[in-house]
Design an enzyme around this catalytic site. Structure first.
Site, mmCIF file in Angstrom:
data_model
loop_
_atom_site.group_PDB
_atom_site.id
_atom_site.type_symbol
_atom_site.label_atom_id
_atom_site.label_comp_id
_atom_site.label_asym_id
_atom_site.label_seq_id
_atom_site.Cartn_x
_atom_site.Cartn_y
_atom_site.Cartn_z
ATOM 1 N N ARG A 192 -9.574 1.449 9.337
ATOM 2 C CA ARG A 192 -9.121 0.079 9.609
ATOM 3 C C ARG A 192 -10.184 -0.734 10.326
ATOM 4 O O ARG A 192 -9.930 -1.865 10.715
ATOM 5 C CB ARG A 192 -7.861 0.139 10.468
ATOM 6 C CG ARG A 192 -6.576 -0.114 9.679
ATOM 7 C CD ARG A 192 -5.458 -0.178 10.668
ATOM 8 N NE ARG A 192 -4.273 -0.827 10.236
ATOM 9 C CZ ARG A 192 -3.257 -0.249 9.633
ATOM 10 N NH1 ARG A 192 -3.320 1.003 9.275
ATOM 11 N NH2 ARG A 192 -2.174 -0.941 9.372
ATOM 12 N N LYS A 203 0.834 -1.224 0.000
ATOM 13 C CA LYS A 203 0.000 0.000 0.000
ATOM 14 C C LYS A 203 0.858 1.259 0.000
ATOM 15 O O LYS A 203 0.578 2.192 -0.724
ATOM 16 C CB LYS A 203 -0.915 0.052 1.245
ATOM 17 C CG LYS A 203 -2.018 -0.967 1.276
ATOM 18 C CD LYS A 203 -3.031 -0.656 2.374
ATOM 19 C CE LYS A 203 -2.434 -0.606 3.772
ATOM 20 N NZ LYS A 203 -1.862 -1.878 4.255
ATOM 21 N N ARG A 257 11.246 -6.785 5.117
ATOM 22 C CA ARG A 257 11.041 -5.346 4.870
ATOM 23 C C ARG A 257 11.910 -4.503 5.801
ATOM 24 O O ARG A 257 12.038 -4.787 6.979
ATOM 25 C CB ARG A 257 9.574 -4.986 5.078
ATOM 26 C CG ARG A 257 9.307 -3.498 4.850
ATOM 27 C CD ARG A 257 7.860 -3.242 4.608
ATOM 28 N NE ARG A 257 7.092 -3.145 5.836
ATOM 29 C CZ ARG A 257 5.805 -2.777 5.862
ATOM 30 N NH1 ARG A 257 5.168 -2.494 4.746
ATOM 31 N NH2 ARG A 257 5.150 -2.714 7.004
ATOM 32 N N ARG A 315 11.023 -2.386 11.383
ATOM 33 C CA ARG A 315 9.976 -1.914 12.291
ATOM 34 C C ARG A 315 9.696 -2.993 13.330
ATOM 35 O O ARG A 315 9.658 -4.169 13.003
ATOM 36 C CB ARG A 315 8.693 -1.604 11.503
ATOM 37 C CG ARG A 315 8.747 -0.298 10.768
ATOM 38 C CD ARG A 315 7.617 -0.103 9.795
ATOM 39 N NE ARG A 315 6.308 -0.553 10.236
ATOM 40 C CZ ARG A 315 5.174 -0.378 9.546
ATOM 41 N NH1 ARG A 315 5.202 0.266 8.384
ATOM 42 N NH2 ARG A 315 4.022 -0.820 10.001
ATOM 43 N N ARG A 374 -0.880 -8.928 13.505
ATOM 44 C CA ARG A 374 -1.394 -7.910 12.573
ATOM 45 C C ARG A 374 -2.309 -8.549 11.527
ATOM 46 O O ARG A 374 -3.306 -7.953 11.120
ATOM 47 C CB ARG A 374 -0.239 -7.171 11.886
ATOM 48 C CG ARG A 374 0.503 -6.243 12.844
ATOM 49 C CD ARG A 374 1.788 -5.752 12.244
ATOM 50 N NE ARG A 374 1.596 -4.768 11.193
ATOM 51 C CZ ARG A 374 2.527 -4.473 10.278
ATOM 52 N NH1 ARG A 374 3.681 -5.102 10.263
ATOM 53 N NH2 ARG A 374 2.291 -3.548 9.378
HETATM 54 P P1 AMP Z 1 0.731 0.936 9.053
HETATM 55 O O1 AMP Z 1 1.970 1.722 8.849
HETATM 56 O O2 AMP Z 1 -0.441 1.455 8.276
HETATM 57 O O3 AMP Z 1 0.940 -0.558 8.870
HETATM 58 O O4 AMP Z 1 0.302 1.127 10.598
HETATM 59 C C1 AMP Z 1 1.168 0.710 11.635
HETATM 60 C C2 AMP Z 1 0.391 0.628 12.930
HETATM 61 O O5 AMP Z 1 -0.134 1.921 13.272
HETATM 62 C C3 AMP Z 1 -0.830 -0.295 12.942
HETATM 63 O O6 AMP Z 1 -0.478 -1.661 13.165
HETATM 64 C C4 AMP Z 1 -1.623 0.293 14.097
HETATM 65 O O7 AMP Z 1 -1.056 -0.052 15.352
HETATM 66 C C5 AMP Z 1 -1.400 1.802 13.904
HETATM 67 N N1 AMP Z 1 -2.433 2.370 12.995
HETATM 68 C C6 AMP Z 1 -2.245 2.894 11.760
HETATM 69 N N2 AMP Z 1 -3.402 3.301 11.228
HETATM 70 C C7 AMP Z 1 -4.361 3.019 12.143
HETATM 71 C C8 AMP Z 1 -5.764 3.158 12.168
HETATM 72 N N3 AMP Z 1 -6.448 3.681 11.135
HETATM 73 N N4 AMP Z 1 -6.422 2.762 13.297
HETATM 74 C C9 AMP Z 1 -5.777 2.249 14.349
HETATM 75 N N5 AMP Z 1 -4.446 2.051 14.374
HETATM 76 C C10 AMP Z 1 -3.736 2.425 13.284
#
Ligand code: AMP
Length: 213
Positions: free
Chosen positions: A88, A13, A127, A160, A171
């Site tokens: 989400r 994404k 990654r 990460r 996740r």
């Molecule tokens: P991402 O970089 O989009 O994979 O997000 C990393 C982490 O940030 C996720 O696993 C959540 O812990 C938090 N996070 C990101 N976006 C959201 C969201 N819309 N709602 C809740 N937690 C989020």
């Protein structure tokens, strides 16, 4: 263009979001990137988000929704935006609908990137992410010219916390249980477009553009 990108972690994404945001001249809004910037800056929001993120859980909606509402209210998002990692869950999707309704605007499309769990695990375990610009790379599939150094900005590449194997499994569960239901939510609204997340980056970008025409 007001667009949402949906897909499991590791579907690519972030990479497609950067491309599509440039293609449509709209800001790329990643809630994950906003949280990570807050963690880096040691803000209160960052401190709160960190424990949820490190465990692969969602940050509570009360926090995430307000942060998103504030961000899409900025001037650069007035004519469009691309949301990456938000909504989400169905509660966030409903909240977003209310915010857009208040502004008398609507979404143009929700683009889903489809990929298997096996492929996700392969991608995420290798990654690496740039500490400075957030650009992703991969130890096998997208090797940087110099080990540990970001090709784009020269920043340090790191793994990460939430890309570690034990967290990835959680996740994926969180995605299946909480995020996947938004796909039928948007299908009912007639907004859903689905593309495959396999192939090289430029092929996926071309499918995205074709699906959004
Ligand atoms: P991402 O970089 O989009 O994979 O997000 C990393 C982490 O940030 C996720 O696993 C959540 O812990 C938090 N996070 C990101 N976006 C959201 C969201 N819309 N709602 C809740 N937690 C989020």
């Amino acid at each position: 263009m007001r667009l949402i990108l949906v897909g499991p972690p590791g579907a690519g994404k972030g990479t497609q979001a950067v491309f599509l945001a440039a293609h449509y001249s709209i800001p790329h809004i990643s809630t994950g990137d906003i949280f990570r910037a807050n963690i880096k800056g040691e803000t209160e929001l960052g401190k709160l988000a960190k424990s949820y993120m490190d465990a692969g859980n969602l940050v509570p909606d009360s926090v995430t929704n307000e942060m998103l509402k504030d961000r899409i209210g900025h001037a650069d998002a007035a004519d469009g935006f691309l949301l990456d990692g938000y909504p989400r869950n169905v509660g966030q999707a409903e909240f977003l609908d209310e915010v857009l309704e208040e502004k008398a605007i609507s979404l143009d499309a929700v683009l889903e990137l489809q990929i298997s769990n096996e492929e996700i695990i392969k991608r995420l375990s290798g990654r690496r992410t740039c500490r400075d610009c957030g650009a992703p790379s991969h130890v096998i599939f997208e090797k940087p010219a110099v080990d540990g150094v970001c090709d784009k900005c020269g920043g340090e590449l790191y793994q990460r916390e939430d890309d570690k194997e034990e967290v990835v499994a959680n996740r994926l569960n969180v995605y299946a249980e909480q995020t996947e239901p938004i796909i039928s939510y948007y299908q009912k609204e007639g907004l859903l477009k689905v593309i495959s997340a396999y192939g090289d980056v430029s092929e996926i970008s071309a499918s995205a553009i074709a699906a959004l025409k």
